[in-house]
Design a protein around this motif. Structure first.
Motif, PDB file in Angstrom:
ATOM      1  N   PHE A   1       0.835  -1.206   0.000  1.00  0.00           N
ATOM      2  CA  PHE A   1       0.000   0.000   0.000  1.00  0.00           C
ATOM      3  C   PHE A   1       0.869   1.256   0.000  1.00  0.00           C
ATOM      4  O   PHE A   1       0.686   2.162   0.807  1.00  0.00           O
TER       5      PHE A   1
ATOM      6  N   VAL B   1      -2.032   3.485  -3.578  1.00  0.00           N
ATOM      7  CA  VAL B   1      -3.266   4.005  -2.975  1.00  0.00           C
ATOM      8  C   VAL B   1      -3.889   5.068  -3.862  1.00  0.00           C
ATOM      9  O   VAL B   1      -5.102   5.073  -4.099  1.00  0.00           O
TER      10      VAL B   1
ATOM     11  N   LYS C   1      -9.515   8.676   9.956  1.00  0.00           N
ATOM     12  CA  LYS C   1      -8.615   7.533   9.846  1.00  0.00           C
ATOM     13  C   LYS C   1      -9.204   6.327  10.574  1.00  0.00           C
ATOM     14  O   LYS C   1     -10.000   6.465  11.506  1.00  0.00           O
TER      15      LYS C   1
ATOM     16  N   ILE D   1      -5.597  -0.130  11.229  1.00  0.00           N
ATOM     17  CA  ILE D   1      -5.428  -1.472  10.685  1.00  0.00           C
ATOM     18  C   ILE D   1      -4.921  -2.353  11.827  1.00  0.00           C
ATOM     19  O   ILE D   1      -3.857  -2.103  12.389  1.00  0.00           O
TER      20      ILE D   1
ATOM     21  N   VAL E   1      -7.994  -3.890   3.832  1.00  0.00           N
ATOM     22  CA  VAL E   1      -7.317  -2.596   3.994  1.00  0.00           C
ATOM     23  C   VAL E   1      -7.892  -1.571   3.023  1.00  0.00           C
ATOM     24  O   VAL E   1      -8.154  -0.422   3.384  1.00  0.00           O
TER      25      VAL E   1
ATOM     26  N   ILE F   1      -9.680   2.182   3.595  1.00  0.00           N
ATOM     27  CA  ILE F   1      -9.390   3.419   2.859  1.00  0.00           C
ATOM     28  C   ILE F   1     -10.677   3.980   2.271  1.00  0.00           C
ATOM     29  O   ILE F   1     -10.961   5.181   2.353  1.00  0.00           O
TER      30      ILE F   1
ATOM     31  N   GLY G   1      -5.843   9.734   0.007  1.00  0.00           N
ATOM     32  CA  GLY G   1      -5.853   8.593   0.908  1.00  0.00           C
ATOM     33  C   GLY G   1      -4.437   8.085   1.104  1.00  0.00           C
ATOM     34  O   GLY G   1      -3.569   8.272   0.245  1.00  0.00           O
TER      35      GLY G   1
ATOM     36  N   VAL H   1      -1.823   5.089   3.664  1.00  0.00           N
ATOM     37  CA  VAL H   1      -1.583   4.158   4.768  1.00  0.00           C
ATOM     38  C   VAL H   1      -0.277   4.583   5.411  1.00  0.00           C
ATOM     39  O   VAL H   1       0.725   4.773   4.724  1.00  0.00           O
TER      40      VAL H   1
ATOM     41  N   THR I   1      -0.875   1.405  12.851  1.00  0.00           N
ATOM     42  CA  THR I   1      -0.928   1.572  11.404  1.00  0.00           C
ATOM     43  C   THR I   1      -2.330   2.000  11.026  1.00  0.00           C
ATOM     44  O   THR I   1      -3.311   1.424  11.497  1.00  0.00           O
ATOM     45  N   TRP I   2      -2.413   3.013  10.157  1.00  0.00           N
ATOM     46  CA  TRP I   2      -3.699   3.652   9.890  1.00  0.00           C
ATOM     47  C   TRP I   2      -3.985   3.767   8.393  1.00  0.00           C
ATOM     48  O   TRP I   2      -3.066   3.968   7.586  1.00  0.00           O
ATOM     49  N   ALA I   3      -5.240   3.670   8.056  1.00  0.00           N
ATOM     50  CA  ALA I   3      -5.751   4.048   6.730  1.00  0.00           C
ATOM     51  C   ALA I   3      -6.445   5.392   6.905  1.00  0.00           C
ATOM     52  O   ALA I   3      -7.366   5.524   7.714  1.00  0.00           O
ATOM     53  N   LYS I   4      -6.001   6.397   6.160  1.00  0.00           N
ATOM     54  CA  LYS I   4      -6.444   7.769   6.401  1.00  0.00           C
ATOM     55  C   LYS I   4      -6.880   8.432   5.101  1.00  0.00           C
ATOM     56  O   LYS I   4      -6.375   8.129   4.023  1.00  0.00           O
TER      57      LYS I   4
END
Length: 341
Positions: free
Chosen positions: A8, A13, A83, A86, A110, A114, A304, A306, A316-319
């Motif tokens: 990612f 992304v 966000k 994960i 994941v 997003i 977007g 990660v 760990t983040w999806a933002k």
């Protein structure tokens, strides 16, 4: 062994966000989206589009100097972001998938995070557009304190709250008379109107409306298509309904469901574009550009990513993030009515 930041990376992304197909909100058609490279915007509001007739002059005299009655309105894009974490178990499973199918499912999970973050950001932009359309103002809480407030200067004469026996649904209301009165207020011919299913149903059940459509004492059930054909033939705006909803989460974790467009409002306007959804750059974009990520120049209106932060625990983040604000130069040429309490 796959690393999440290889799976990612920013280019992946951004490519995913650019290629995916999303259903546009109604507000995107009324306030088309435009990306700019600034956070501050100036536009003109508060004036009629009707021409001001020039005066007759004698030859060899100076032309009349026109006066712009517009008021400059400065807007600053609002910073909107969201966000989702994960989970560590998913991160470990991504590094050591047992089968290709499991890896595909985990990668999809994941991307779903997003998508959810981007969707939440887009929802807040739609909230702003619908507040502008229905109320002529923005009044939104800022996380951490304060309020985002904007007054688009809809004329007082372009607003009406019905009361008493005039309220739609009482059986004594004059809906066509209301529509004709509101339409006559606008400089531009009113061709479109937005309301809720609830209000549309009140119109369709009105005995006078049924009489207009099918004759007195008709037992037929009217549809919105029947009504709009009648309205078009009488030079009145056709009606569309908008009942989409979103949720807000309180500090204690509970959710409240809300509507983008109020259930008790009726707004009419003409064919002109009402305004634009103005997008600007985000701090995330600026940082990526400074780091040499040239692919960020292809980012859409919502970025977007990660990313990882912290040491204990590592998170760990999806933002997703954007900066946006609606402009509303046609605010003087809409009529905002509240036919029900």
């Amino acid at each position: 062994m796959a690393d999440i930041f290889e799976l990612f990376n920013q280019k992946t992304v951004l490519s995913y966000l650019k290629e995916r197909v999303i259903t546009p909100y109604l507000g995107e058609t009324l306030f088309p989206e435009v990306k700019h490279d600034t956070l501050e915007f100036e536009y003109l509001v508060g004036a009629s589009n009707l021409p001001v007739a020039a005066k007759i002059h004698a030859f060899d005299t100076q032309a009349e100097i026109g006066s712009l009655e517009f008021n400059d309105q400065a807007l600053e894009a609002a910073y909107i972001k969201k966000k989702y974490q994960i989970k560590e178990k998913d991160l470990i499973a991504l590094q050591f998938p047992r089968t290709p199918q499991e890896q595909q499912a985990l990668v999809g999970r994941v991307f779903n995070l997003i998508d959810r973050a981007v969707g939440d950001v887009r929802a807040e932009v739609e909230v702003m557009r619908m507040q502008a359309l229905a109320d002529g103002k923005l009044s939104l809480a800022i996380d951490g304190g304060g309020m985002l407030t904007v007054d688009y200067q809809v004329p007082t004469g372009n607003k009406e709250v019905l009361a008493g026996t005039n309220i739609w649904g009482t059986g004594t209301e004059d809906i066509i008379g209301d529509l004709e009165r509101w339409a006559s207020t606008l400089d531009e011919k009113a061709t479109r109107a937005i309301t809720s299913n609830k209000l549309a149903s009140q119109i369709l059940r009105n005995s006078k409306i049924i009489g207009y459509l099918f004759g007195k004492d008709s037992g037929r059930v009217a549809t919105l298509g029947d009504l709009n054909s009648f309205l078009t033939s009488h030079q009145l705006p056709t009606i569309a309904t908008y009942d989409a909803k979103y949720r807000v989460q309180s500090g204690n974790g509970t959710y409240t469901t809300k509507r983008y467009f109020p259930e008790n409002k009726f707004v009419m306007f003409g064919d002109s574009t009402l305004g634009e959804t103005l997008y600007g750059p985000t701090p995330e974009e600026s940082r990526l550009l400074r780091q040499g990520n040239e692919e960020v120049t292809n980012v859409g209106n919502v970025i977007g990513m990660v990313y990882e932060e912290g040491l204990d625990p590592v998170s760990t983040w999806a933002k997703a993030a954007t900066t946006a604000i609606p402009s509303f130069p046609e605010a003087n040429n809409v009529f905002q009515a509240q036919p029900m309490a």
